[in-house]
Design a protein around this motif. Structure first.
Motif, PDB file in Angstrom:
ATOM      1  N   LYS A 120      53.272   1.339  47.923  1.00 50.62           N
ATOM      2  CA  LYS A 120      54.207   0.616  48.465  1.00 50.62           C
ATOM      3  C   LYS A 120      53.802   0.659  50.105  1.00 50.62           C
ATOM      4  O   LYS A 120      52.797   1.411  50.375  1.00 50.62           O
ATOM      5  CB  LYS A 120      55.795   1.120  48.661  1.00 50.62           C
ATOM      6  N   LYS A 121      54.280  -0.282  50.887  1.00 52.18           N
ATOM      7  CA  LYS A 121      53.921  -0.532  52.313  1.00 52.18           C
ATOM      8  C   LYS A 121      54.118   0.915  52.989  1.00 52.18           C
ATOM      9  O   LYS A 121      55.280   1.429  52.875  1.00 52.18           O
ATOM     10  CB  LYS A 121      54.178  -1.532  53.075  1.00 52.18           C
ATOM     11  N   VAL A 122      53.553   1.525  53.886  1.00 53.67           N
ATOM     12  CA  VAL A 122      53.867   2.594  54.714  1.00 53.67           C
ATOM     13  C   VAL A 122      54.697   2.287  55.910  1.00 53.67           C
ATOM     14  O   VAL A 122      54.487   1.080  56.437  1.00 53.67           O
ATOM     15  CB  VAL A 122      52.528   3.416  55.086  1.00 53.67           C
ATOM     16  N   GLN A 123      55.530   2.862  56.172  1.00 49.99           N
ATOM     17  CA  GLN A 123      56.315   2.624  57.718  1.00 49.99           C
ATOM     18  C   GLN A 123      55.477   3.090  58.600  1.00 49.99           C
ATOM     19  O   GLN A 123      55.495   4.394  58.786  1.00 49.99           O
ATOM     20  CB  GLN A 123      57.591   3.291  57.548  1.00 49.99           C
ATOM     21  N   LEU A 124      55.172   2.470  59.538  1.00 50.46           N
ATOM     22  CA  LEU A 124      54.368   2.761  60.668  1.00 50.46           C
ATOM     23  C   LEU A 124      55.203   3.339  61.765  1.00 50.46           C
ATOM     24  O   LEU A 124      56.602   3.097  61.926  1.00 50.46           O
ATOM     25  CB  LEU A 124      53.580   1.525  61.318  1.00 50.46           C
ATOM     26  N   SER A 125      54.680   4.321  62.546  1.00 53.56           N
ATOM     27  CA  SER A 125      55.288   5.208  63.521  1.00 53.56           C
ATOM     28  C   SER A 125      54.314   6.107  64.367  1.00 53.56           C
ATOM     29  O   SER A 125      53.138   5.770  64.108  1.00 53.56           O
ATOM     30  CB  SER A 125      56.294   6.260  62.642  1.00 53.56           C
ATOM     31  N   ASN A 126      55.003   6.982  65.158  1.00 54.79           N
ATOM     32  CA  ASN A 126      54.280   7.582  66.248  1.00 54.79           C
ATOM     33  C   ASN A 126      52.864   8.452  65.169  1.00 54.79           C
ATOM     34  O   ASN A 126      52.039   8.861  65.654  1.00 54.79           O
ATOM     35  CB  ASN A 126      54.692   8.391  66.968  1.00 54.79           C
ATOM     36  N   LYS A 127      53.571   9.002  63.919  1.00 57.39           N
ATOM     37  CA  LYS A 127      52.665   9.728  63.160  1.00 57.39           C
ATOM     38  C   LYS A 127      51.924   8.966  62.001  1.00 57.39           C
ATOM     39  O   LYS A 127      50.965   9.521  61.593  1.00 57.39           O
ATOM     40  CB  LYS A 127      53.556  10.760  62.366  1.00 57.39           C
ATOM     41  N   VAL A 128      52.222   7.759  61.941  1.00 54.20           N
ATOM     42  CA  VAL A 128      51.495   6.908  61.175  1.00 54.20           C
ATOM     43  C   VAL A 128      51.078   5.634  61.500  1.00 54.20           C
ATOM     44  O   VAL A 128      51.948   4.908  61.780  1.00 54.20           O
ATOM     45  CB  VAL A 128      52.337   6.656  59.573  1.00 54.20           C
ATOM     46  N   ARG A 129      49.453   5.272  61.765  1.00 54.73           N
ATOM     47  CA  ARG A 129      49.327   4.236  62.418  1.00 54.73           C
ATOM     48  C   ARG A 129      47.936   3.719  61.763  1.00 54.73           C
ATOM     49  O   ARG A 129      47.263   4.706  61.165  1.00 54.73           O
ATOM     50  CB  ARG A 129      49.146   4.444  63.933  1.00 54.73           C
ATOM     51  N   LEU A 130      47.610   2.583  61.977  1.00 50.33           N
ATOM     52  CA  LEU A 130      46.525   1.842  61.453  1.00 50.33           C
ATOM     53  C   LEU A 130      45.286   2.301  62.612  1.00 50.33           C
ATOM     54  O   LEU A 130      45.371   2.259  63.948  1.00 50.33           O
ATOM     55  CB  LEU A 130      46.433   0.476  61.328  1.00 50.33           C
ATOM     56  N   ILE A 131      44.155   2.322  62.017  1.00 51.56           N
ATOM     57  CA  ILE A 131      42.721   2.345  62.998  1.00 51.56           C
ATOM     58  C   ILE A 131      42.105   1.091  62.780  1.00 51.56           C
ATOM     59  O   ILE A 131      42.031   0.295  61.716  1.00 51.56           O
ATOM     60  CB  ILE A 131      41.888   3.483  62.407  1.00 51.56           C
ATOM     61  N   PRO A 132      41.486   0.573  64.059  1.00 49.96           N
ATOM     62  CA  PRO A 132      40.781  -0.844  63.873  1.00 49.96           C
ATOM     63  C   PRO A 132      39.428  -0.567  63.359  1.00 49.96           C
ATOM     64  O   PRO A 132      38.820   0.583  63.256  1.00 49.96           O
ATOM     65  CB  PRO A 132      40.546  -0.893  65.557  1.00 49.96           C
ATOM     66  N   LEU A 133      39.068  -1.635  62.834  1.00 49.53           N
ATOM     67  CA  LEU A 133      37.563  -1.734  62.182  1.00 49.53           C
ATOM     68  C   LEU A 133      36.588  -2.590  63.246  1.00 49.53           C
ATOM     69  O   LEU A 133      37.241  -3.326  63.904  1.00 49.53           O
ATOM     70  CB  LEU A 133      37.632  -2.303  60.781  1.00 49.53           C
ATOM     71  N   PRO A 134      35.358  -2.399  62.712  1.00 56.33           N
ATOM     72  CA  PRO A 134      34.463  -3.232  64.033  1.00 56.33           C
ATOM     73  C   PRO A 134      34.435  -4.630  63.370  1.00 56.33           C
ATOM     74  O   PRO A 134      34.711  -4.812  62.117  1.00 56.33           O
ATOM     75  CB  PRO A 134      33.087  -2.178  63.565  1.00 56.33           C
ATOM     76  N   ASN A 135      33.588  -5.325  64.018  1.00 56.07           N
ATOM     77  CA  ASN A 135      33.398  -6.696  63.751  1.00 56.07           C
ATOM     78  C   ASN A 135      32.227  -6.810  62.751  1.00 56.07           C
ATOM     79  O   ASN A 135      31.491  -5.781  62.587  1.00 56.07           O
ATOM     80  CB  ASN A 135      32.983  -7.479  64.776  1.00 56.07           C
ATOM     81  N   ASP A 136      32.178  -7.831  61.953  1.00 54.22           N
ATOM     82  CA  ASP A 136      31.129  -8.028  60.989  1.00 54.22           C
ATOM     83  C   ASP A 136      29.778  -7.920  61.607  1.00 54.22           C
ATOM     84  O   ASP A 136      29.372  -8.471  62.806  1.00 54.22           O
ATOM     85  CB  ASP A 136      31.085  -9.461  60.587  1.00 54.22           C
ATOM     86  N   GLY A 137      28.681  -7.025  61.155  1.00 48.05           N
ATOM     87  CA  GLY A 137      27.727  -6.753  61.655  1.00 48.05           C
ATOM     88  C   GLY A 137      27.446  -6.014  63.035  1.00 48.05           C
ATOM     89  O   GLY A 137      26.351  -5.672  63.659  1.00 48.05           O
ATOM     90  N   GLU A 138      28.584  -5.576  63.456  1.00 49.08           N
ATOM     91  CA  GLU A 138      28.573  -4.812  64.959  1.00 49.08           C
ATOM     92  C   GLU A 138      27.827  -3.608  64.719  1.00 49.08           C
ATOM     93  O   GLU A 138      28.016  -2.868  63.736  1.00 49.08           O
ATOM     94  CB  GLU A 138      29.956  -4.496  65.171  1.00 49.08           C
ATOM     95  N   GLU A 139      27.154  -3.511  65.778  1.00 52.07           N
ATOM     96  CA  GLU A 139      26.205  -2.014  65.777  1.00 52.07           C
ATOM     97  C   GLU A 139      26.676  -1.023  66.892  1.00 52.07           C
ATOM     98  O   GLU A 139      27.304  -1.333  67.982  1.00 52.07           O
ATOM     99  CB  GLU A 139      24.719  -2.191  65.794  1.00 52.07           C
ATOM    100  N   VAL A 140      26.358   0.431  66.327  1.00 54.63           N
ATOM    101  CA  VAL A 140      26.715   1.264  67.284  1.00 54.63           C
ATOM    102  C   VAL A 140      25.254   2.025  67.627  1.00 54.63           C
ATOM    103  O   VAL A 140      24.820   2.371  66.859  1.00 54.63           O
ATOM    104  CB  VAL A 140      27.648   2.488  66.828  1.00 54.63           C
TER     105      VAL A 140
END
Length: 253
Positions: A120-140
């Protein structure tokens, strides 16, 4: 000299059968307890009701983790957790689809990345959030200060942590990683880091976070030391797999 490696997850099950003098490391090595819910994207991937691996919530129905974290068992994901002793049944979400990368190889670890689709889809809140991902081929670039977190072992051969631990660590030049790891390190698809703190056993699948973005998935390290400068921890480079991720779950933000 051949360097023997093993995934952080696999080593946890083999430690009772290995004979070596373990380095005593604190943490997530030299880590600190994370401020509760300061990393709301972190999930505990569990089997048989016990913590097995870490993972990152990248959409409201998908978790990103390491492919070696699944060997056919039924897994559940715990969201919004800090202390794993204080979680509600409603925090557990069953996994209904296990999507290992089609070119995943367990020995030596290659393409060690997997998507878990939740029932099931999670309910987003202050305790449950998404993290961004890098762009295709992006280097650190080398020398970037990043962070790791997890509920893994507190020492190489010690107990796991009940609370989420975190530590800062620094990316290493890929050429140096290749010198230290040999042919098992594939610079186009891997990142290695070293610092005062680092991942330990049970932290597999958790994210390497740089600038608020998940750039790596905890994959493997040296069997003798959770945070060895001679063979630093290695992470699957997420930017090398963005197209695969998008093909599987759609365009993630």
């Amino acid at each position: 000299m051949t360097i023997i490696i093993i995934s952080l997850l696999l080593l946890a099950s083999l430690l009772p059968h290995l004979t070596f003098t373990a380095h005593v490391n604190v943490g997530i090595v030299n880590g600190r307890e994370a401020r509760p819910h300061s990393r709301p994207y972190m999930v505990s991937v569990q089997k048989y009701g016990q913590h097995n691996c870490g993972g990152s919530l990248i959409s409201d129905q998908f978790v990103l983790t390491a492919a070696h974290c699944w060997k056919g068992e039924r897994l559940t994901v715990v969201v919004g957790a800090h202390n794993l002793r204080n979680i509600k049944s409603s925090d557990h979400i069953r996994v209904i689809s296990y999507i290992q990368h089609p070119q995943y190889i367990p020995i030596p670890l290659q393409n060690d990345i997997m998507l878990l689709k939740l029932e099931k889809k999670v309910q987003l809140s202050n305790k449950v959030r998404l993290i961004p991902l890098p762009n295709d081929g992006e280097e650190v670039g080398p020398g970037t200060v990043c962070s790791v977190a997890g509920w893994g072992r507190l020492t190489t051969s010690g107990p796991a942590s009940n609370v989420l631990m975190e530590a800062d660590t620094t990316t290493i030049n890929p050429a140096e990683c290749e010198r230290k790891w040999g042919s098992v390190f594939l610079a186009p698809k891997m990142i290695c880091v070293y610092g005062a703190g680092g991942s330990c056993f049970g932290d597999s699948g958790g994210p390497l976070v740089c600038g608020g973005t998940a750039v790596g998935v905890t994959s493997f390290g040296n069997i003798h030391d959770c945070n060895s400068p001679m063979s630093p921890n290695v992470y699957t480079k997420i930017s090398a797999y963005i197209q695969w991720i998008r093909n599987e779950i759609g365009n993630v933000k």
